[in-house]
Design a protein around this motif. Structure first.
Motif, PDB file in Angstrom:
ATOM      1  N   TYR A   1       0.829  -1.206   0.000  1.00  0.00           N
ATOM      2  CA  TYR A   1       0.000   0.000   0.000  1.00  0.00           C
ATOM      3  C   TYR A   1       0.864   1.258   0.000  1.00  0.00           C
ATOM      4  CZ  TYR A   1      -3.500   3.405   1.663  1.00  0.00           C
ATOM      5  OH  TYR A   1      -4.315   4.504   1.824  1.00  0.00           O
TER       6      TYR A   1
ATOM      7  N   GLY B   1     -10.152  -0.733  -9.405  1.00  0.00           N
ATOM      8  CA  GLY B   1      -9.842  -2.069  -8.920  1.00  0.00           C
ATOM      9  C   GLY B   1     -11.059  -2.737  -8.314  1.00  0.00           C
TER      10      GLY B   1
ATOM     11  N   GLU C   1     -11.013  -4.842  -5.498  1.00  0.00           N
ATOM     12  CA  GLU C   1     -10.541  -5.460  -4.260  1.00  0.00           C
ATOM     13  C   GLU C   1     -11.268  -4.953  -3.021  1.00  0.00           C
ATOM     14  OE1 GLU C   1      -8.606  -7.727  -5.324  1.00  0.00           O
ATOM     15  OE2 GLU C   1      -8.472  -6.766  -7.275  1.00  0.00           O
ATOM     16  N   GLY C   2     -12.416  -4.326  -3.190  1.00  0.00           N
ATOM     17  CA  GLY C   2     -13.127  -3.721  -2.073  1.00  0.00           C
ATOM     18  C   GLY C   2     -13.529  -4.686  -0.980  1.00  0.00           C
TER      19      GLY C   2
ATOM     20  N   PRO D   1      -8.081  -3.426   0.485  1.00  0.00           N
ATOM     21  CA  PRO D   1      -9.128  -2.918  -0.404  1.00  0.00           C
ATOM     22  C   PRO D   1      -8.749  -1.692  -1.226  1.00  0.00           C
ATOM     23  CG  PRO D   1      -9.498  -2.073   1.794  1.00  0.00           C
ATOM     24  CD  PRO D   1      -8.265  -2.949   1.878  1.00  0.00           C
ATOM     25  N   HIS D   2      -7.513  -1.217  -1.099  1.00  0.00           N
ATOM     26  CA  HIS D   2      -7.155   0.055  -1.731  1.00  0.00           C
ATOM     27  C   HIS D   2      -6.891  -0.067  -3.232  1.00  0.00           C
ATOM     28  CE1 HIS D   2      -6.135   0.925   2.555  1.00  0.00           C
ATOM     29  NE2 HIS D   2      -6.750   2.054   2.232  1.00  0.00           N
ATOM     30  N   ILE D   3      -7.023   1.046  -3.884  1.00  0.00           N
ATOM     31  CA  ILE D   3      -6.763   1.139  -5.328  1.00  0.00           C
ATOM     32  C   ILE D   3      -5.333   0.712  -5.629  1.00  0.00           C
ATOM     33  CG2 ILE D   3      -8.483   2.870  -5.924  1.00  0.00           C
ATOM     34  CD1 ILE D   3      -5.109   4.214  -5.507  1.00  0.00           C
TER      35      ILE D   3
ATOM     36  N   SER E   1     -12.723  -0.981  -5.349  1.00  0.00           N
ATOM     37  CA  SER E   1     -11.618  -0.599  -4.475  1.00  0.00           C
ATOM     38  C   SER E   1     -11.776   0.834  -3.973  1.00  0.00           C
ATOM     39  CB  SER E   1     -10.283  -0.747  -5.205  1.00  0.00           C
ATOM     40  OG  SER E   1     -10.022  -2.096  -5.506  1.00  0.00           O
TER      41      SER E   1
END
Length: 536
Positions: free
Chosen positions: A295, A324, A326-327, A332-334, A360
């Motif tokens: 991150y 993205g 990945e939420g 979960p970040h971009i 994301s």
């Protein structure tokens, strides 16, 4: 036992010494710069140079190719294979043993060598983070074989306002960087693009050949949201734009080379004069754990791909990227290049404008608002390689839906720079005054960018466009109302025009009016509106 133990250690040492490692070798300079700057047409097409001129962007050393003699020396170095090159970052992506790669540091023209495996960069600051991130296969999407209706994904953005003014992307060029485009040359929803020669070309950077109608059909689905056209089934957001199709993603693996191939394709797109790059790809984790990002890398200036995307923007290109999917994961970040400062990172919402749970989130590591904007990515209408219209989920689709609308907007305002267009989009968004890390600045209203007054809810649809107007103005309203009465008044309250219009013929001529400010009233059975009109 000691002998076997020694042999085992030796084998481990040998494997470490002779395993192939990816790395970037950066050069100190470009000795031939002036000769290229004196003949810019050797580097860039006329269309690319015109884009620079229109936006007052000067040529510089970033535009100059990598020094050929440097490339040749690296190529002839023992055990080194060149996989990609970047003039923007003045670097080569290479592979070789750790020893052979490290030996390149002794060359006088080499600035630095950076291994993709971060643990091999002795001077690098190693950041330990208490999180596990699985390698995500971002390209695997499922298509539900049902009737696809693109109305909601266009109307959510008030894109129909642009389309009704014949702003459908014509004259704008979009480069799509993805995993493959099978069926685009044969499937019916792409026939409009083929018939009108709107596929300008492409290239497969992964396999280094000119056949781009191959690979994973993720790119096909992506393109369909912009350029697809099948009446009453699927209309893309930019059906009349032109497209270059570049394969930069290898669906079979996840490796750092894909970032370098992306930058190489972006450079090619720049040289061809594209206006917009759209990419439904994002990079965070790789197959080799030591090569994965953290991150802390998502600060817009660390990853190779995000630095390349930022340079693309500096050349006058608008770059649009998926936030993205990945939420729902532990991280979960971009990803990159969505983290780049100037990239328009697009998250996903449902048709009800609610954030998709998979989308994301932000912020970037340096605490900037990300994603930037949102569009429909849940049950987005798409076409697959066989031409079947269905729906699919992912920011992979909210991204190109947005990119297509940006092409239409830029067609409407051709004199604007990429910075000005980006600013218009953000400022038109419904959360612009109160952005957050789930929705960014929100959902853009492309109708308002034309100066229209737009109301759109479950019970009413109404807009007035263009405003300001030259010779005529149109009133968009629900066909359920059929007819309406429109009156135009001077600022002193004098009625100057009164006319009955229909939803099928909603145009009102302003030819009899002088330039200035006027007021209108709109009266239909259940809809009554008043507002201002500016006659230019």
């Amino acid at each position: 036992m000691k002998h076997y133990y020694f042999t085992f250690i030796l084998l481990m040492f040998s494997a470490a010494m002779f395993s192939q490692e990816d790395a970037w070798v950066y050069f100190k300079d470009k000795p031939s710069s002036q000769s290229f700057l004196d003949k810019p047409s050797d580097m860039l097409s006329t269309r690319s140079l015109t884009r620079r001129t229109n936006q007052n962007i000067a040529l510089d050393q970033i535009d100059v190719p990598v020094e050929k003699s440097y490339l040749n020396q690296i190529k002839s170095s023992a055990g080194i294979t060149i996989l990609a090159k970047s003039k923007w970052l003045n670097a080569l992506h290479i592979t070789g043993t750790q020893a052979n790669v490290s030996a390149l540091k002794s060359l006088a023209f080499v600035d630095k060598v950076v291994f993709a495996n971060k643990t091999l960069n002795i001077t690098a600051k190693i950041i330990s983070e208490n999180r596990t991130v699985e390698t995500q296969n971002k390209l695997k999407t499922t298509i539900d074989y049902a009737y696809g209706n693109a109305a909601s994904q266009i109307q959510m953005l008030n894109g129909q306002i642009l389309h009704k003014q014949n702003y459908t992307g014509e004259g704008k060029v979009i480069a799509v960087l993805d995993a493959g485009f099978p069926g685009v040359n044969t499937a019916q929803p792409f026939q409009n693009l083929q018939t009108n020669n709107r596929i300008l070309g492409g290239y497969d950077f992964v396999n280094r050949n000119a056949n781009f109608y191959t690979g994973d059909d993720h790119g096909t689905l992506v393109l369909s949201t912009m350029g697809g056209y099948k009446e009453n089934a699927l209309v893309g957001t930019a059906p009349d734009a032109s497209y270059y199709l570049f394969i930069t993603e290898n669906d079979a693996s996840e490796n750092p080379i894909e970032e370098s191939l992306w930058v190489e394709a972006a450079e090619k797109a720049d040289s061809l004069g594209v206006d917009i790059i759209t990419t439904s790809l994002g990079y965070f984790s790789f197959d080799k754990a030591g090569e994965s990002h953290t991150y802390s890398d998502m600060n817009g200036s660390t990853t190779f791909i995000s630095r390349g995307a930022e340079i693309a923007f500096s050349r006058g290109i608008i770059v649009v990227a998926s936030a993205g999917n990945e939420g729902r994961t532990a991280e979960p970040h971009i990803g990159a290049p969505a983290d780049a400062v100037s990239v328009i990172a697009v998250g996903s919402v449902t048709s009800a404008k609610v954030k998709s749970d998979f989308s994301s989130v932000g912020p970037s590591f340096d605490n900037r608002i990300k994603p930037d904007v949102m569009a429909q990515g849940t049950a987005a209408a798409v076409s697959n390689a066989s031409g079947t219209i269905g729906t699919s989920n992912g920011t992979s689709f909210s991204c190109p839906i947005m990119a297509g609308m940006i092409a239409c907007l830029w067609q409407a305002f051709p004199e604007k720079t990429n910075k000005e267009i980006r600013k218009m989009i953000l400022e038109s968004s419904d959360r612009y005054t109160a952005p957050n890390y789930n929705y960014g600045y929100g959902i853009p209203n492309f109708g308002s960018t034309l100066g229209t007054e737009t109301f759109n809810s479950s019970s009413e649809i109404f807009s007035v466009y263009p405003n300001p107007a030259l010779t005529q103005v149109s009133f968009l309203f629900s066909d359920k109302l059929d007819t309406a009465s429109v009156s135009i008044y001077s600022i002193l309250g004098q009625k100057l025009i009164e006319k009955q219009i229909t939803s099928q013929n909603p145009v009102l001529s302003l030819q009899s009016l002088k330039s200035g400010l006027y007021f209108y009233t709109f009266d239909a059975e259940s809809l009554h509106k008043t507002g201002k009109i500016i006659k230019q």
